[in-house]
Design an enzyme around this catalytic site. Structure first.
Site, PDB file in Angstrom:
ATOM      1  N   ASP A 217       0.764  -1.197  -0.144  1.00 56.13           N
ATOM      2  CA  ASP A 217       0.020  -0.016  -0.044  1.00 56.13           C
ATOM      3  C   ASP A 217       1.079   1.019   0.064  1.00 56.13           C
ATOM      4  OD1 ASP A 217      -1.693   2.124   0.549  1.00 56.13           O
ATOM      5  OD2 ASP A 217      -2.614   1.189   2.275  1.00 56.13           O
TER       6      ASP A 217
ATOM      7  N   HIS B  39      -8.428   4.991   2.727  1.00 59.03           N
ATOM      8  CA  HIS B  39      -7.789   3.638   2.240  1.00 59.03           C
ATOM      9  C   HIS B  39      -8.466   2.720   1.161  1.00 59.03           C
ATOM     10  CE1 HIS B  39      -4.751   3.765   5.645  1.00 59.03           C
ATOM     11  NE2 HIS B  39      -5.739   4.375   6.299  1.00 59.03           N
TER      12      HIS B  39
ATOM     13  N   ASP C 123      -4.220  -1.721  -1.873  1.00 56.80           N
ATOM     14  CA  ASP C 123      -2.808  -2.535  -1.935  1.00 56.80           C
ATOM     15  C   ASP C 123      -2.648  -2.950  -3.574  1.00 56.80           C
ATOM     16  OD1 ASP C 123      -1.835  -3.538   0.787  1.00 56.80           O
ATOM     17  OD2 ASP C 123      -3.996  -3.412   0.862  1.00 56.80           O
TER      18      ASP C 123
ATOM     19  N   TYR D 130      -3.881   9.554   0.044  1.00 63.93           N
ATOM     20  CA  TYR D 130      -3.599   9.309   1.449  1.00 63.93           C
ATOM     21  C   TYR D 130      -2.836   7.952   1.781  1.00 63.93           C
ATOM     22  CZ  TYR D 130      -4.780   8.833   6.467  1.00 63.93           C
ATOM     23  OH  TYR D 130      -4.771   8.954   7.800  1.00 63.93           O
TER      24      TYR D 130
ATOM     25  N   ASP E 221      -7.071  -7.398   1.064  1.00 64.74           N
ATOM     26  CA  ASP E 221      -7.114  -5.998   1.618  1.00 64.74           C
ATOM     27  C   ASP E 221      -8.061  -5.905   3.003  1.00 64.74           C
ATOM     28  OD1 ASP E 221      -6.149  -3.320   2.005  1.00 64.74           O
ATOM     29  OD2 ASP E 221      -8.151  -2.583   0.920  1.00 64.74           O
TER      30      ASP E 221
ATOM     31  N   TYR F  55       0.575  -0.059  15.224  1.00 62.19           N
ATOM     32  CA  TYR F  55      -0.155  -0.233  14.399  1.00 62.19           C
ATOM     33  C   TYR F  55       0.202   0.902  12.918  1.00 62.19           C
ATOM     34  CZ  TYR F  55      -4.473  -0.398  11.321  1.00 62.19           C
ATOM     35  OH  TYR F  55      -5.203  -0.660  10.270  1.00 62.19           O
TER      36      TYR F  55
ATOM     37  N   LYS G 206      -3.136  -2.757   8.014  1.00 63.82           N
ATOM     38  CA  LYS G 206      -3.172  -4.097   8.096  1.00 63.82           C
ATOM     39  C   LYS G 206      -2.326  -5.031   6.961  1.00 63.82           C
ATOM     40  CE  LYS G 206      -5.350  -6.698  11.163  1.00 63.82           C
ATOM     41  NZ  LYS G 206      -4.748  -6.530  12.322  1.00 63.82           N
ATOM     42  N   ASP G 207      -1.890  -5.740   6.894  1.00 59.68           N
ATOM     43  CA  ASP G 207      -0.703  -6.626   6.344  1.00 59.68           C
ATOM     44  C   ASP G 207      -1.283  -6.924   4.835  1.00 59.68           C
ATOM     45  OD1 ASP G 207       0.332  -7.018   9.109  1.00 59.68           O
ATOM     46  OD2 ASP G 207      -1.133  -8.417   9.279  1.00 59.68           O
TER      47      ASP G 207
ATOM     48  N   ARG H 196      -9.963   0.434  10.555  1.00 52.79           N
ATOM     49  CA  ARG H 196      -8.499   0.649  11.477  1.00 52.79           C
ATOM     50  C   ARG H 196      -7.892  -0.904  11.920  1.00 52.79           C
ATOM     51  NH1 ARG H 196      -8.312   5.970  12.860  1.00 52.79           N
ATOM     52  NH2 ARG H 196     -10.083   7.201  12.516  1.00 52.79           N
TER      53      ARG H 196
HETATM   54  P1  13P Z   1      -4.982  -0.137   5.168  1.00 48.74           P
HETATM   55  O1  13P Z   1      -4.010  -1.360   5.887  1.00 48.74           O
HETATM   56  O2  13P Z   1      -5.705  -1.147   3.905  1.00 48.74           O
HETATM   57  O3  13P Z   1      -3.992   0.710   4.639  1.00 48.74           O
HETATM   58  O4  13P Z   1      -6.151  -0.059   5.989  1.00 48.74           O
HETATM   59  C1  13P Z   1      -5.845   0.969   7.207  1.00 48.74           C
HETATM   60  C2  13P Z   1      -7.088   1.193   7.845  1.00 48.74           C
HETATM   61  O5  13P Z   1      -6.877   1.811   8.892  1.00 48.74           O
HETATM   62  C3  13P Z   1      -8.511   1.122   7.605  1.00 48.74           C
HETATM   63  O6  13P Z   1      -9.300   1.699   8.182  1.00 48.74           O
HETATM   64 MG    MG Z   2      -4.036   2.097   3.326  1.00 44.88          MG
HETATM   65 MG    MG Z   3      -4.843  -2.167   2.299  1.00 49.23          MG
END
Ligand code: 13P
Ligand code: MG
Ligand code: MG
Ligand code: 13P
Length: 370
Positions: free
Chosen positions: A12, A19, A53, A90, A131, A231, A234-235, A268
């Protein structure tokens, strides 16, 4: 026969409207970079995205964890990050967690899955890009496909599958070094299940046919939380699966995605939500989700890729998406309560820990309840 390597590296590096998805300019920049700078290194490539992603699939003859291939993709992501910054996207460069490239992208933020193969006369394979979820999201589908005839009838119908599969499973909580265990199905199915129930800790890294010894599966195991110590998104894992002959059929590999099982991720990265099989290049929406997975099918010959087939682009999966939407709605009704939000162990580095520390000082030990 010369071996071919399939490498998928994803990150990402910035997206539109929060996101949701990378911009077309960002995707074009990454694609042009790979095409021009990679022309003496790779045989073929394909770029796609799920949510925010962006995944780079390359074919080449350089083996897994090759410095030049990884650097090519890393630099393509750097070029894409510049575009993300210039467009005010972003999270520009969100998954590029290290300043300098060191050998390969493992432990640097991007997710990577690679298979070095001797091409069969026909070489079909699937690439999954997810994602708003974690690598353990693939645990249940892989378990069901490779051990359970309820989802994979080939295990009872095809002699080559009946011998079972070897699973290599990683304990990602052990961050000092790679800690793995090898277990064989069907004999050790219960042991495999005992580990794979914990999607946050034990992750399938690879699966091999016990009939031929050939590798069927390579999955990414990156946990950004463990790299960054806090944090940072996410992966959003990737997965490669070879299909047919010694391996399950394509339909057997995708059959568990009908479940829409609950996985960690969503808003999140802190909630549980059902994993929705989506068309490739889908955006993200409801509650920064739902957790989503896209899948492309290819055949490869001498490293040359066919055009992809978008596996979840079929009327059947529209019906699945309706059901998964209902599951998403159901768990969202209870907001932050209980199973809807992840346990403390997964939230430990975020604001809620500061709140708890502050409140801890206000707690009193009392002699009698009034
Ligand atoms: P990503 O890991 O896809 O960037 O999402 C982060 C996020 O906090 C979504 O609410
Ligand atoms: Mg993101
Ligand atoms: Mg992502
Ligand atoms: P075909 O007979 O169409 O080749 O299909 C075989 C198969 O593996 C279906 O799962």
């Amino acid at each position: 026969m010369a071996k071919i390597t399939l490498s998928v590296i994803k990150a990402d590096i910035g997206s539109i409207g929060g996101h949701l998805k990378p911009s077309q300019k960002l995707i074009d920049t990454v694609s042009n970079y790979i095409e021009t700078k990679g022309k003496d290194l790779i045989i073929d490539f394909h770029i796609c995205h799920t949510g925010d992603d962006i995944a780079i699939l390359t074919t080449h003859k350089r083996g897994v964890l090759d410095t030049k291939i990884h650097k090519l993709c890393w630099d393509a992501f750097i070029a894409g990050t510049e575009v993300a910054k210039s467009q005010g996207l972003y999270g520009a460069g969100q998954d590029l967690l290290k300043d300098t490239f060191s050998g390969n992208v493992r432990g640097m933020g991007p997710a990577v899955a690679e298979l070095e193969i001797e091409e069969r006369p026909a070489e079909p394979f699937l690439m999954f890009v997810a994602d708003k979820t974690e690598p353990g999201a693939y645990n249940l589908p892989l378990y069901l496909t490779f051990t359970d005839p309820m989802y994979c009838p080939g295990l009872i119908l095809a002699p080559s599958l009946k011998k079972g599969f070897k699973f290599k499973i990683m304990d990602v909580e052990h961050t000092k070094a790679d800690k793995v265990i090898e277990l064989n199905s069907p004999e050790e199915m219960y042991d495999i299940a005992a580990l794979l129930r914990d999607n946050g800790r034990f992750i399938v890294q690879g699966i091999w046919s016990r009939n031929s010894g050939k590798k069927a599966v390579a999955a990414s195991t990156t946990r950004l939380h463990n790299i960054a110590g806090k944090y940072v998104g996410k992966d959003d894992p990737v997965l490669l699966v070879r299909c047919q002959h010694d391996f399950p059929a394509t339909g057997e590999i995708i059959s568990p995605y009908t479940i829409g099982h609950y996985v960690a991720g969503f808003m999140r990265g802190s909630h549980n939500g059902p994993l929705m099989p989506v068309k490739m290049n889908s955006t993200i929406s409801f509650f920064d989700g739902p957790p989503s997975v896209g899948c492309l099918a290819f055949c490869v010959k001498d490293g040359k890729l066919t055009e992809p087939v978008d596996v979840f682009d079929h009327p059947y999966w529209d019906w699945v998406r309706e059901r998964v939407s209902a599951k998403a709605d159901e768990i969202r009704r209870q907001g932050f309560s209980g199973a809807a939000m992840l346990p403390m162990s997964e939230l430990e580095y975020t604001g809620i820990m500061e709140t708890l520390e502050k409140l801890e000082k206000k707690f009193k030990i009392i002699k009698k309840v009034d």
